[in-house]
Design an enzyme around this catalytic site. Structure first.
Site, PDB file in Angstrom:
ATOM      1  N   ASP A   1       0.830  -1.211   0.000  1.00  0.00           N
ATOM      2  CA  ASP A   1       0.000   0.000   0.000  1.00  0.00           C
ATOM      3  C   ASP A   1       0.867   1.265   0.000  1.00  0.00           C
ATOM      4  O   ASP A   1       1.976   1.261   0.534  1.00  0.00           O
ATOM      5  CB  ASP A   1      -0.911  -0.022   1.236  1.00  0.00           C
ATOM      6  CG  ASP A   1      -2.093   0.918   1.088  1.00  0.00           C
ATOM      7  OD1 ASP A   1      -2.330   1.416  -0.030  1.00  0.00           O
ATOM      8  OD2 ASP A   1      -2.784   1.147   2.097  1.00  0.00           O
TER       9      ASP A   1
ATOM     10  N   ASN B   1       1.268   3.432  -2.946  1.00  0.00           N
ATOM     11  CA  ASN B   1       1.789   3.886  -4.247  1.00  0.00           C
ATOM     12  C   ASN B   1       1.301   5.293  -4.580  1.00  0.00           C
ATOM     13  O   ASN B   1       2.063   6.131  -5.068  1.00  0.00           O
ATOM     14  CB  ASN B   1       1.317   2.966  -5.376  1.00  0.00           C
ATOM     15  CG  ASN B   1       1.893   1.572  -5.276  1.00  0.00           C
ATOM     16  OD1 ASN B   1       2.800   1.334  -4.490  1.00  0.00           O
ATOM     17  ND2 ASN B   1       1.359   0.652  -6.059  1.00  0.00           N
TER      18      ASN B   1
ATOM     19  N   HIS C   1       2.275   3.679  -9.072  1.00  0.00           N
ATOM     20  CA  HIS C   1       2.054   2.244  -9.318  1.00  0.00           C
ATOM     21  C   HIS C   1       3.241   1.642 -10.073  1.00  0.00           C
ATOM     22  O   HIS C   1       3.664   0.528  -9.816  1.00  0.00           O
ATOM     23  CB  HIS C   1       0.756   2.025 -10.100  1.00  0.00           C
ATOM     24  CG  HIS C   1      -0.472   2.390  -9.313  1.00  0.00           C
ATOM     25  ND1 HIS C   1      -0.680   1.950  -8.033  1.00  0.00           N
ATOM     26  CD2 HIS C   1      -1.543   3.189  -9.609  1.00  0.00           C
ATOM     27  CE1 HIS C   1      -1.832   2.430  -7.572  1.00  0.00           C
ATOM     28  NE2 HIS C   1      -2.372   3.196  -8.511  1.00  0.00           N
TER      29      HIS C   1
ATOM     30  N   THR D   1     -11.058  -6.629  -4.633  1.00  0.00           N
ATOM     31  CA  THR D   1     -12.415  -6.568  -5.187  1.00  0.00           C
ATOM     32  C   THR D   1     -12.988  -5.159  -5.025  1.00  0.00           C
ATOM     33  O   THR D   1     -13.924  -4.797  -5.726  1.00  0.00           O
ATOM     34  CB  THR D   1     -13.351  -7.591  -4.481  1.00  0.00           C
ATOM     35  OG1 THR D   1     -13.146  -7.509  -3.064  1.00  0.00           O
ATOM     36  CG2 THR D   1     -13.079  -9.006  -4.937  1.00  0.00           C
TER      37      THR D   1
ATOM     38  N   LEU E   1      10.459 -20.426  -4.759  1.00  0.00           N
ATOM     39  CA  LEU E   1       9.449 -19.548  -4.156  1.00  0.00           C
ATOM     40  C   LEU E   1       8.153 -19.541  -4.979  1.00  0.00           C
ATOM     41  O   LEU E   1       8.190 -19.389  -6.199  1.00  0.00           O
ATOM     42  CB  LEU E   1      10.015 -18.118  -4.098  1.00  0.00           C
ATOM     43  CG  LEU E   1       9.053 -17.018  -3.682  1.00  0.00           C
ATOM     44  CD1 LEU E   1       8.677 -17.136  -2.204  1.00  0.00           C
ATOM     45  CD2 LEU E   1       9.645 -15.629  -3.958  1.00  0.00           C
TER      46      LEU E   1
HETATM   47  C1  IPE Z   1      -5.460  -2.671  -0.274  1.00  0.00           C
HETATM   48  O1  IPE Z   1      -5.120  -1.341  -0.396  1.00  0.00           O
HETATM   49  C2  IPE Z   1      -5.458  -3.328  -1.626  1.00  0.00           C
HETATM   50  C3  IPE Z   1      -4.151  -3.500  -2.252  1.00  0.00           C
HETATM   51  C4  IPE Z   1      -3.003  -3.184  -1.742  1.00  0.00           C
HETATM   52  C5  IPE Z   1      -4.190  -4.109  -3.548  1.00  0.00           C
HETATM   53  P1  IPE Z   1      -6.228  -0.190  -0.539  1.00  0.00           P
HETATM   54  O2  IPE Z   1      -5.497   1.079  -0.651  1.00  0.00           O
HETATM   55  O3  IPE Z   1      -7.188  -0.522  -1.624  1.00  0.00           O
HETATM   56  O4  IPE Z   1      -6.994  -0.316   0.865  1.00  0.00           O
HETATM   57  P2  IPE Z   1      -7.876   0.755   1.645  1.00  0.00           P
HETATM   58  O5  IPE Z   1      -8.919   1.250   0.680  1.00  0.00           O
HETATM   59  O6  IPE Z   1      -6.976   1.865   2.069  1.00  0.00           O
HETATM   60  O7  IPE Z   1      -8.435   0.006   2.812  1.00  0.00           O
HETATM   61  C1  IPE Z   2      -1.598   0.281  -3.410  1.00  0.00           C
HETATM   62  O1  IPE Z   2      -1.363   1.648  -3.422  1.00  0.00           O
HETATM   63  C2  IPE Z   2      -1.797  -0.269  -4.787  1.00  0.00           C
HETATM   64  C3  IPE Z   2      -3.172  -0.695  -5.085  1.00  0.00           C
HETATM   65  C4  IPE Z   2      -4.184  -0.673  -4.259  1.00  0.00           C
HETATM   66  C5  IPE Z   2      -3.410  -1.190  -6.426  1.00  0.00           C
HETATM   67  P1  IPE Z   2      -2.540   2.689  -3.390  1.00  0.00           P
HETATM   68  O2  IPE Z   2      -2.929   3.041  -4.779  1.00  0.00           O
HETATM   69  O3  IPE Z   2      -3.662   2.217  -2.534  1.00  0.00           O
HETATM   70  O4  IPE Z   2      -1.834   3.932  -2.714  1.00  0.00           O
HETATM   71  P2  IPE Z   2      -2.469   4.952  -1.685  1.00  0.00           P
HETATM   72  O5  IPE Z   2      -3.008   4.150  -0.546  1.00  0.00           O
HETATM   73  O6  IPE Z   2      -3.573   5.671  -2.426  1.00  0.00           O
HETATM   74  O7  IPE Z   2      -1.363   5.845  -1.297  1.00  0.00           O
HETATM   75 MG    MG Z   3      -4.079   2.430  -0.560  1.00  0.00          MG
END
Ligand code: IPE
Ligand code: IPE
Ligand code: MG
Length: 252
Positions: A32, A34, A49, A78, A143
């Site tokens: 999380d 990005n 990303h 999802t 792995l």
């Molecule tokens: C969880 O991150 C999903 C992934 C890392 C793929 P999110 O950014 O979607 O989660 P929330 O919305 O902050 O809970």
């Molecule tokens: C995680 O990073 C990647 C995905 C959920 C695909 P985010 O896109 O959720 O990054 P933040 O949480 O908005 O910083």
């Molecule tokens: Mg996120």
């Protein structure tokens, strides 16, 4: 990271190699941050990303070198369909690009690619690339990199309940056959051991629908580091902390 932290990490790495028995078998990562990584640099989220994909390479290499057996990476939930269409399609493009670019190298390193989640909702081009990667690496025994794609724990449980109910309806099994093992093998992770260590980056302290059943006794490890900045040394630190925890599983 300052020098003393670096030395600690190096020492940790030495200990990890010496202490093979206490290695987690299965690590799950909620990658999380990005978007915030990019925003903090005044860059578009999609570049975050892209940087996130680059970070995956280092983590897989490190996990593989440490002899880890299973690494599950949360790549698309999802709930992530709620994002703007442009971001969702950028993520799909990145996934294809990643598989095209990396799969040969992963294969050379004896990595096996597996996915969990309902990929039937993904565009054909993405599904093709995923099957190619799985097929090519299916014979490897290093792995196992398990990518969670259109994955949600609740959706997975609903699908497992349907599979089991169907078998009961078709008289392939009986109500009394249902137990924890049976449910486990009907989940997308069937055959994969439960999660020992769950890592979440970016300073969020929640599960966001990731491996709820499989993390029942996972050790949780959080860091404020945004995913694109997460590297092999952070992974080693998480494993080292794991090795210093006492897991009781409800016992004394
Ligand atoms: C969880 O991150 C999903 C992934 C890392 C793929 P999110 O950014 O979607 O989660 P929330 O919305 O902050 O809970
Ligand atoms: C995680 O990073 C990647 C995905 C959920 C695909 P985010 O896109 O959720 O990054 P933040 O949480 O908005 O910083
Ligand atoms: Mg996120």
């Amino acid at each position: 990271m300052n020098i003393s932290e670096k030395i600690t990490v190096r020492d940790n790495l030495k200990n990890l190699h010496n202490d093979g028995d206490n290695m987690p078998q299965h690590i799950g990562i909620i990658m999380d941050g990005n978007g915030r990584w990019a925003e903090s640099r005044k860059l578009p989220r999609t570049l975050g990303h892209r940087a996130g994909v680059d970070a995956i390479r280092d983590i897989i290499t490190k996990a593989s070198n440490l002899g880890l057996q299973y690494l599950t990476l949360y790549a698309f939930s999802t709930e992530n369909w709620k994002r703007p269409e442009a971001e969702v399609s950028a993520l799909m493009k990145l996934l294809i690009e990643y598989l095209k670019k990396e799969v040969r190298e992963l294969h050379k390193n004896n990595v096996r690619i597996h996915t969990i989640g309902d990929i039937t909702k993904f565009p054909e081009s993405v599904r093709e690339e995923i099957s190619r990667a799985k097929e090519l690496t299916s014979g490897n025994n290093g792995l196992c990199v398990n990518i969670a794609l259109n994955y949600g724990s609740r959706d997975e449980i609903v699908r497992a309940v349907k599979k089991i109910s169907n078998k009961i309806l078709c008289k392939e099994m009986d109500l009394k056959d249902i137990d924890e093992d049976l449910i486990s093998i009907h989940l997308d992770t069937g055959g994969i051991p439960q999660v020992d260590l769950l890592i979440r980056t970016s300073g969020e302290y929640r599960l966001s629908n990731f491996l709820l059943w499989q993390c029942a006794y996972a050790e949780l490890w959080f860091t404020d580091v945004y995913w694109p900045d997460f590297n092999g040394e952070h992974l080693v630190k998480a494993i080292h902390d794991f090795q210093n925890r006492q897991r009781r599983f409800g016992g004394v």
